[in-house]
Design a protein around this motif. Structure first.
Motif, PDB file in Angstrom:
ATOM      1  N   ARG A  44      35.001 -34.831 -37.128  1.00 15.01           N
ATOM      2  CA  ARG A  44      35.449 -34.209 -36.664  1.00 15.01           C
ATOM      3  C   ARG A  44      36.800 -34.498 -36.401  1.00 15.01           C
ATOM      4  O   ARG A  44      37.427 -34.029 -36.075  1.00 15.01           O
ATOM      5  N   ILE A  45      37.031 -35.496 -36.076  1.00 15.98           N
ATOM      6  CA  ILE A  45      38.276 -36.382 -35.475  1.00 15.98           C
ATOM      7  C   ILE A  45      39.180 -36.042 -36.954  1.00 15.98           C
ATOM      8  O   ILE A  45      40.636 -35.500 -36.354  1.00 15.98           O
ATOM      9  N   GLU A  46      38.169 -35.322 -38.290  1.00 16.46           N
ATOM     10  CA  GLU A  46      39.733 -35.448 -39.016  1.00 16.46           C
ATOM     11  C   GLU A  46      39.987 -34.029 -39.021  1.00 16.46           C
ATOM     12  O   GLU A  46      41.391 -33.634 -39.388  1.00 16.46           O
ATOM     13  N   TYR A  47      39.358 -33.131 -38.482  1.00 18.25           N
ATOM     14  CA  TYR A  47      39.781 -31.697 -38.172  1.00 18.25           C
ATOM     15  C   TYR A  47      40.297 -31.728 -37.043  1.00 18.25           C
ATOM     16  O   TYR A  47      41.296 -30.680 -37.081  1.00 18.25           O
ATOM     17  N   LEU A  48      40.299 -32.706 -36.207  1.00 19.03           N
ATOM     18  CA  LEU A  48      41.735 -32.583 -34.639  1.00 19.03           C
ATOM     19  C   LEU A  48      42.725 -33.588 -35.225  1.00 19.03           C
ATOM     20  O   LEU A  48      43.893 -32.135 -34.620  1.00 19.03           O
ATOM     21  N   ALA A  49      42.502 -33.802 -36.648  1.00 20.08           N
ATOM     22  CA  ALA A  49      44.474 -34.235 -37.131  1.00 20.08           C
ATOM     23  C   ALA A  49      44.703 -33.444 -37.509  1.00 20.08           C
ATOM     24  O   ALA A  49      46.070 -33.029 -37.527  1.00 20.08           O
ATOM     25  N   GLY A  50      43.588 -32.275 -38.129  1.00 15.32           N
ATOM     26  CA  GLY A  50      44.643 -30.856 -39.314  1.00 15.32           C
ATOM     27  C   GLY A  50      45.084 -30.031 -37.552  1.00 15.32           C
ATOM     28  O   GLY A  50      45.932 -29.147 -38.073  1.00 15.32           O
ATOM     29  N   LEU A  51      44.323 -30.264 -36.623  1.00  9.74           N
ATOM     30  CA  LEU A  51      44.825 -29.619 -35.523  1.00  9.74           C
ATOM     31  C   LEU A  51      45.669 -29.486 -35.114  1.00  9.74           C
ATOM     32  O   LEU A  51      46.608 -28.793 -34.821  1.00  9.74           O
ATOM     33  N   VAL A  52      45.817 -30.952 -34.319  1.00  3.35           N
ATOM     34  CA  VAL A  52      47.917 -31.779 -34.281  1.00  3.35           C
ATOM     35  C   VAL A  52      48.466 -31.144 -35.381  1.00  3.35           C
ATOM     36  O   VAL A  52      49.520 -30.997 -34.868  1.00  3.35           O
ATOM     37  N   VAL A  53      48.012 -31.598 -36.287  1.00  2.00           N
ATOM     38  CA  VAL A  53      49.173 -30.574 -37.117  1.00  2.00           C
ATOM     39  C   VAL A  53      49.671 -29.747 -37.577  1.00  2.00           C
ATOM     40  O   VAL A  53      51.220 -29.002 -37.707  1.00  2.00           O
ATOM     41  N   SER A  54      48.874 -28.471 -36.960  1.00  7.12           N
ATOM     42  CA  SER A  54      49.481 -27.395 -36.935  1.00  7.12           C
ATOM     43  C   SER A  54      49.816 -26.770 -35.673  1.00  7.12           C
ATOM     44  O   SER A  54      50.929 -26.068 -35.588  1.00  7.12           O
ATOM     45  N   ALA A 103      52.073 -28.861 -34.013  1.00  6.82           N
ATOM     46  CA  ALA A 103      53.932 -29.304 -34.933  1.00  6.82           C
ATOM     47  C   ALA A 103      54.142 -28.556 -35.187  1.00  6.82           C
ATOM     48  O   ALA A 103      55.497 -28.161 -34.985  1.00  6.82           O
ATOM     49  N   ILE A 104      52.836 -28.134 -35.996  1.00  7.55           N
ATOM     50  CA  ILE A 104      54.297 -26.829 -36.614  1.00  7.55           C
ATOM     51  C   ILE A 104      54.307 -25.925 -36.110  1.00  7.55           C
ATOM     52  O   ILE A 104      55.761 -25.230 -36.047  1.00  7.55           O
ATOM     53  N   LEU A 105      53.459 -25.398 -35.100  1.00  4.33           N
ATOM     54  CA  LEU A 105      54.306 -24.208 -34.502  1.00  4.33           C
ATOM     55  C   LEU A 105      55.182 -24.699 -33.040  1.00  4.33           C
ATOM     56  O   LEU A 105      56.252 -24.018 -33.095  1.00  4.33           O
ATOM     57  N   LEU A 106      55.051 -25.997 -33.349  1.00  7.53           N
ATOM     58  CA  LEU A 106      56.279 -26.326 -32.127  1.00  7.53           C
ATOM     59  C   LEU A 106      56.981 -26.638 -32.373  1.00  7.53           C
ATOM     60  O   LEU A 106      58.225 -26.022 -32.052  1.00  7.53           O
ATOM     61  N   MET A 107      57.695 -26.644 -33.944  1.00 10.04           N
ATOM     62  CA  MET A 107      59.111 -27.064 -34.620  1.00 10.04           C
ATOM     63  C   MET A 107      59.322 -25.591 -34.711  1.00 10.04           C
ATOM     64  O   MET A 107      60.881 -25.114 -34.635  1.00 10.04           O
ATOM     65  N   GLY A 108      58.282 -24.548 -35.071  1.00 12.07           N
ATOM     66  CA  GLY A 108      58.626 -23.113 -35.611  1.00 12.07           C
ATOM     67  C   GLY A 108      59.773 -22.699 -34.222  1.00 12.07           C
ATOM     68  O   GLY A 108      60.718 -21.821 -33.860  1.00 12.07           O
ATOM     69  N   VAL A 109      59.066 -22.913 -32.621  1.00 18.61           N
ATOM     70  CA  VAL A 109      59.422 -22.315 -31.196  1.00 18.61           C
ATOM     71  C   VAL A 109      60.842 -23.502 -31.275  1.00 18.61           C
ATOM     72  O   VAL A 109      61.776 -21.942 -31.319  1.00 18.61           O
ATOM     73  N   GLU A 110      61.013 -23.962 -31.516  1.00 19.27           N
ATOM     74  CA  GLU A 110      61.934 -24.646 -31.551  1.00 19.27           C
ATOM     75  C   GLU A 110      62.997 -24.646 -32.117  1.00 19.27           C
ATOM     76  O   GLU A 110      64.342 -24.385 -31.913  1.00 19.27           O
ATOM     77  N   LEU A 111      62.817 -24.658 -33.159  1.00 21.63           N
ATOM     78  CA  LEU A 111      63.521 -23.776 -34.854  1.00 21.63           C
ATOM     79  C   LEU A 111      64.389 -22.445 -33.844  1.00 21.63           C
ATOM     80  O   LEU A 111      65.551 -22.017 -34.743  1.00 21.63           O
ATOM     81  N   GLY A 112      63.313 -21.400 -33.611  1.00 23.33           N
ATOM     82  CA  GLY A 112      63.733 -20.224 -33.133  1.00 23.33           C
ATOM     83  C   GLY A 112      64.513 -20.199 -32.400  1.00 23.33           C
ATOM     84  O   GLY A 112      65.944 -19.029 -31.894  1.00 23.33           O
ATOM     85  N   LYS A 113      64.372 -21.474 -31.433  1.00 23.60           N
ATOM     86  CA  LYS A 113      65.892 -21.002 -30.381  1.00 23.60           C
ATOM     87  C   LYS A 113      66.876 -21.371 -30.872  1.00 23.60           C
ATOM     88  O   LYS A 113      67.830 -20.518 -29.955  1.00 23.60           O
ATOM     89  N   SER A 114      67.023 -22.282 -30.779  1.00 25.17           N
ATOM     90  CA  SER A 114      68.544 -22.997 -31.845  1.00 25.17           C
ATOM     91  C   SER A 114      68.957 -21.913 -33.092  1.00 25.17           C
ATOM     92  O   SER A 114      70.267 -21.593 -32.628  1.00 25.17           O
ATOM     93  N   SER A 115      68.314 -20.845 -33.239  1.00 20.30           N
ATOM     94  CA  SER A 115      68.658 -20.112 -34.727  1.00 20.30           C
ATOM     95  C   SER A 115      68.903 -18.485 -33.516  1.00 20.30           C
ATOM     96  O   SER A 115      70.545 -18.094 -33.510  1.00 20.30           O
ATOM     97  N   ILE A 116      68.388 -18.548 -32.309  1.00 24.28           N
ATOM     98  CA  ILE A 116      69.156 -17.591 -31.440  1.00 24.28           C
ATOM     99  C   ILE A 116      69.661 -17.174 -30.545  1.00 24.28           C
ATOM    100  O   ILE A 116      71.452 -16.780 -30.484  1.00 24.28           O
ATOM    101  N   GLU A 117      70.714 -18.864 -30.262  1.00 23.56           N
ATOM    102  CA  GLU A 117      71.880 -19.464 -29.983  1.00 23.56           C
ATOM    103  C   GLU A 117      72.841 -19.749 -30.807  1.00 23.56           C
ATOM    104  O   GLU A 117      73.909 -19.041 -30.083  1.00 23.56           O
TER     105      GLU A 117
END
Length: 392
Positions: A93-103, A105-119
């Motif tokens: 199940r660690i493999e599933y946890l790794a996939g969740l962490v990757v997901s 990370a994707i969400l975090l980058m989406g939020v940060e990119l959205g903030k920079s783009s709004i500015e």
């Protein structure tokens, strides 16, 4: 090329074997780290040449992808560890946890990119144009599309949620870079400052991809139903053995790819030879482990097939079908007394059924009482652990 590479990595081993999965995951992780690191450096150079926030954000996104590949690599290595005293079902199940962490990370980058783009939308700046930057972005799109196809093909070959999440991330990256490339060309040829808008569109796409990938990796962690195709194959295998009249109450526990436990009830003739039945059950358990890598525990249910019980079973099944065709009956038996007769059975009710469990008991109980005033229904409500798919 992709299929040939995956075939070489598997080296003729079963794709569900932990060692083969760990080898494929490790090599894919290393490849992802190297390619994403190169893309990050290239895009950073392009971003510095043009002054584009969208390009720089896209470069940082590739840096996070490299980090995600490290997480995937570590996840596969840890998931491939053998079972031990503290984790008797392994570390899959660690493999599933790794996939969740990757997901995440994707969400975090989406939020940060959205903030920079709004500015950038509220404070637009003139950009410099560079054909070198255009070539770098175009090459990045092609590389990411190849990585998407590779990770998706490998993920399906070894049934890896982590690799599927990485493939989804690669596709979102390709789309994001394509949008940035289009915005760069439009800004140059039409003198439109849409860098911030392009970044916002990329952020929205990345957030959607991250959410879908997170859902796919959360399902096996929370506990998902058994795949109906696997359940059908198990039914076929079990019922192919003599003296197995039916199976029910199938419960499946997923401890990671290639690591699962299962239990179910097998109906056998009540007048059959006990030792013979036990030998058949043992053989089925071994066969399921060899074919599907599932540790199985089978409970024997003795079924009485005399004329009275068989006739009553048919009547009860008809009552259940009349109430709703999705209902099914199993484990019916009769205990007769001097004043009344108990009719005991289980009924399988799907989740979200239009009637409550108590209403199902009441309706079927009334129907059984109509067959004979001496009958008293004792009904156990079961819910399926197998995924129900709509084939309409």
């Amino acid at each position: 090329m992709i299929q040939a590479l995956i075939h070489r990595w598997l080296a003729g081993q079963d794709p569900s074997a932990p060692e083969a999965r760990r080898r494929c995951g490790t090599r894919a992780g290393v490849m992802g780290i190297l390619l994403n690191a190169l893309l990050c450096l290239g895009k950073l150079a392009a971003g510095l040449l043009t002054g584009s926030v969208a390009i720089v954000a896209d470069a940082i996104n590739n840096l996070s992808d490299a980090a995600s590949s490290v997480i995937t690599l570590v996840g596969f290595r840890l998931a491939g560890q053998a079972a031990d005293e503290e984790h008797p079902f392994g570390h899959g199940r660690i493999e599933y946890l790794a996939g969740l962490v990757v997901s995440l990370a994707i969400l975090l980058m989406g939020v940060e990119l959205g903030k920079s783009s709004i500015e950038k939308l509220f404070h637009p700046e003139d950009l410099s144009f560079s054909w070198l930057a255009v070539l770098i972005l175009a090459a990045a799109v092609l590389v990411k599309l190849w990585m998407y196809r590779f990770n998706r093909t490998l993920g399906r070959a070894i049934s890896s949620q982590a690799m599927e999440a990485t493939a989804a991330d690669s596709l979102s990256d390709a789309a994001a870079t394509a949008v940035v490339l289009a915005a760069t060309l439009i800004g140059h040829f039409f003198q439109l400052q849409i860098d911030g808008l392009a970044g916002l569109l990329v952020a929205a796409f990345i957030l959607k991809t991250g959410w879908e990938a997170a859902k796919d990796t959360l399902d096996p962690l929370l506990g998902r139903p058994m795949d109906p195709e696997l359940a059908a194959d198990i039914d076929k295998l079990v019922l192919s053995h003599p003296n197995i009249l039916g199976i029910h109450d199938l419960v499946y526990h997923d401890y990671g790819p290639g690591r699962a436990m299962m239990s179910f009830h097998a109906e056998v003739p009540a007048d059959g030879d006990l030792l013979e039945m036990h030998d058949i059950i043992d053989h089925i358990e071994r066969e399921l482990k060899e074919k599907h890598h599932i540790e199985t525990v089978i409970h024997m249910d003795p079924i009485v097939n005399d004329e009275r019980t068989s006739a009553l079973r048919t009547q009860v099944e008809q009552l259940a079908q009349a109430l709703d065709p999705v209902l099914s009956v199993h484990d019916l038996r009769i205990t007769a007394g001097p004043h009344h007769t108990n009719v005991l059975f289980d009924v399988m009710v799907p989740y979200g059924f239009r009637l409550t469990d108590s209403q199902v008991r009441k309706e079927l109980g009334a129907g059984i009482k109509s067959l004979s005033p001496k009958y008293t229904a004792v009904i156990q409500i079961d819910h399926s652990f197998v995924e129900q798919r709509d084939h309409s």
